[in-house]
Design an enzyme around this catalytic site. Structure first.
Site, PDB file in Angstrom:
ATOM      1  N   SER A 163      17.170   8.406  44.597  1.00  0.00           N
ATOM      2  CA  SER A 163      18.248   8.533  45.594  1.00  0.00           C
ATOM      3  C   SER A 163      18.301   7.384  46.583  1.00  0.00           C
ATOM      4  O   SER A 163      19.200   7.347  47.424  1.00  0.00           O
ATOM      5  CB  SER A 163      18.071   9.815  46.411  1.00  0.00           C
ATOM      6  OG  SER A 163      18.079  10.925  45.579  1.00  0.00           O
ATOM      7  N   THR A 172      18.802  11.223  50.527  1.00  0.00           N
ATOM      8  CA  THR A 172      18.738  10.068  51.419  1.00  0.00           C
ATOM      9  C   THR A 172      17.537  10.129  52.367  1.00  0.00           C
ATOM     10  O   THR A 172      17.204  11.205  52.845  1.00  0.00           O
ATOM     11  CB  THR A 172      20.012  10.119  52.289  1.00  0.00           C
ATOM     12  OG1 THR A 172      21.124  10.043  51.436  1.00  0.00           O
ATOM     13  CG2 THR A 172      20.063   9.050  53.341  1.00  0.00           C
ATOM     14  N   THR A 201      20.137   4.802  51.394  1.00  0.00           N
ATOM     15  CA  THR A 201      20.464   5.652  50.237  1.00  0.00           C
ATOM     16  C   THR A 201      21.104   4.843  49.129  1.00  0.00           C
ATOM     17  O   THR A 201      21.666   3.765  49.373  1.00  0.00           O
ATOM     18  CB  THR A 201      21.450   6.766  50.675  1.00  0.00           C
ATOM     19  OG1 THR A 201      21.556   7.737  49.647  1.00  0.00           O
ATOM     20  CG2 THR A 201      22.828   6.220  50.982  1.00  0.00           C
ATOM     21  N   ARG A 258      32.728   4.205  46.311  1.00  0.00           N
ATOM     22  CA  ARG A 258      32.436   5.285  47.267  1.00  0.00           C
ATOM     23  C   ARG A 258      31.300   4.878  48.210  1.00  0.00           C
ATOM     24  O   ARG A 258      30.260   4.390  47.794  1.00  0.00           O
ATOM     25  CB  ARG A 258      32.062   6.550  46.499  1.00  0.00           C
ATOM     26  CG  ARG A 258      31.809   7.770  47.384  1.00  0.00           C
ATOM     27  CD  ARG A 258      30.349   7.958  47.682  1.00  0.00           C
ATOM     28  NE  ARG A 258      30.089   9.203  48.405  1.00  0.00           N
ATOM     29  CZ  ARG A 258      28.926   9.488  48.983  1.00  0.00           C
ATOM     30  NH1 ARG A 258      27.926   8.639  48.919  1.00  0.00           N
ATOM     31  NH2 ARG A 258      28.758  10.626  49.626  1.00  0.00           N
ATOM     32  N   THR A 260      21.095  13.873  55.855  1.00  0.00           N
ATOM     33  CA  THR A 260      20.965  13.741  54.410  1.00  0.00           C
ATOM     34  C   THR A 260      21.879  14.776  53.775  1.00  0.00           C
ATOM     35  O   THR A 260      22.270  15.745  54.423  1.00  0.00           O
ATOM     36  CB  THR A 260      19.499  13.952  53.975  1.00  0.00           C
ATOM     37  OG1 THR A 260      19.400  13.762  52.557  1.00  0.00           O
ATOM     38  CG2 THR A 260      18.990  15.335  54.317  1.00  0.00           C
ATOM     39  N   GLY A 261      22.215  14.547  52.526  1.00  0.00           N
ATOM     40  CA  GLY A 261      23.081  15.505  51.851  1.00  0.00           C
ATOM     41  C   GLY A 261      24.446  14.920  51.563  1.00  0.00           C
ATOM     42  O   GLY A 261      24.600  13.692  51.486  1.00  0.00           O
TER      43      GLY A 261
END
Ligand code: GLY
Length: 324
Positions: free
Chosen positions: A84, A182, A200, A210, A233-234
């Site tokens: 990641s 991340t 990340t 993106r 994060t996420g």
């Protein structure tokens, strides 16, 4: 994710529940609660204990909080098994590894790179953007050109493993992006300065072009040395839409503990985007650190973790979460 991280041998690790808290006097004088490690402290999203330990080592050797967060973020960036972040990160739909990172110091200076290819340590390029240019963010080819001018080495970041997984994903014609762990990392040094970093490779198999929250100052990470810092994060799209890290720092300014401020940010996401309750893989986790050295976190769902290093110990926190 926690179960994919390497367990660092020979360290003093322990697991602490987020319910462990200490009554403290907040800035406003009223009592707040949260984990209260002694200064200096380094905290990071997920089971990045090796990163927080690297950051703490820098602090104990007299380095600054800025040096600490950079050193910490470089650990997963350089780890080919971390899919990641950095080298070994899963690519976009077309097989390109594109990296995003940002960094912020105690004076409010900031640097970021987005869509950076071929450079293993985007966090260090972000720091150079902050220190060597009049700008805050460089992207794509411009970021790569700048990195090469600064002496960074051009490398292939797509590992055999990441390429294999990407090809499997492509052959099944899936369109939904995958993982998202991340690293966001915050450090409070013994002078009381807070700095932050975030790095990340973004959502796995994302659309070309993106960019998520991680390199966006205020979304993926934010620091105000009067108050504290926060990082995320996420699923970056959700974090960006509420400007999550900035919101958390402002909530702490209003007297909330790091844990309370992170919970308010998660609740804002749930209130504005309630449809995520039905999507079982949508995760967002926040981490915050205030000037008193309190660490707190909160997430949309279970299975989020936070690594913390103090002077003499490193441990994990399992923060509380919203959707049960
Ligand atoms: N939080 C990382 C990303 O969405 O790219």
């Amino acid at each position: 994710m926690v179960n994919r991280r390497k367990f660092l041998q020979g360290s003093v690790f322990s697991l602490i529940s987020a319910s462990v808290s200490f009554p403290l006097k907040g800035k406003s004088g009223r009592k707040v609660s949260g984990n209260a490690p002694a200064r200096p402290v380094v905290a990071a999203t997920w089971d990045n204990r090796n990163a927080t330990e690297a950051g703490m080592k820098v602090l104990l050797n007299g380095g600054s909080a800025l040096d600490a967060v950079e050193a910490g973020a470089r650990i997963p960036e350089g780890d080919p098994e971390d899919t990641s972040v950095g080298f070994g990160g899963y690519p976009d739909r077309e097989g390109r590894v594109t990296l995003d990172a940002c960094i912020m110091d105690e004076k409010g200076n900031a640097g970021a790179v987005t869509y950076l290819q071929h450079i293993k340590h985007p966090i260090s390029v972000a720091r150079k953007v902050m220190e060597k240019t009049p700008h805050v963010m460089l992207t794509g080819d411009g970021a790569l050109q700048f990195a090469l001018e600064q002496g960074f080495e051009k490398e292939n970041l797509l590992t055999d493993h990441a390429e294999k997984v990407w090809k499997e994903w492509a052959s099944e014609e899936r369109v939904k992006p995958g993982n998202h762990d991340t690293i966001g990392i915050l450090a409070l040094d013994d002078k009381g300065n807070i700095c932050g970093a975030c790095s990340t490779s973004g959502l796995a198999f994302k659309m070309p072009g993106r960019v998520g929250d991680s390199p966006i100052i205020g979304a993926g990470m934010y620091v105000d040395n009067e108050i504290g810092g926060a990082c995320a994060t996420g699923v970056g799209e959700l974090v960006m839409k509420i400007v999550g890290s900035y919101m958390i720092v402002e909530m702490m300014r209003q007297g909330n503990s790091p844990l309370q401020a992170c919970r308010l940010a998660v609740e804002r996401i749930i209130r504005k985007y309630p449809e995520i309750k039905k999507n079982g893989d949508t995760q967002v986790g926040f981490l915050a650190l205030n000037k008193q050295g309190e660490v707190g976190g909160y997430s949309v769902r279970k299975d989020y973790s936070i690594a913390v290093s103090e002077q003499t110990r490193t441990y994990l926190i399992n923060p509380d979460f919203h959707i049960r």
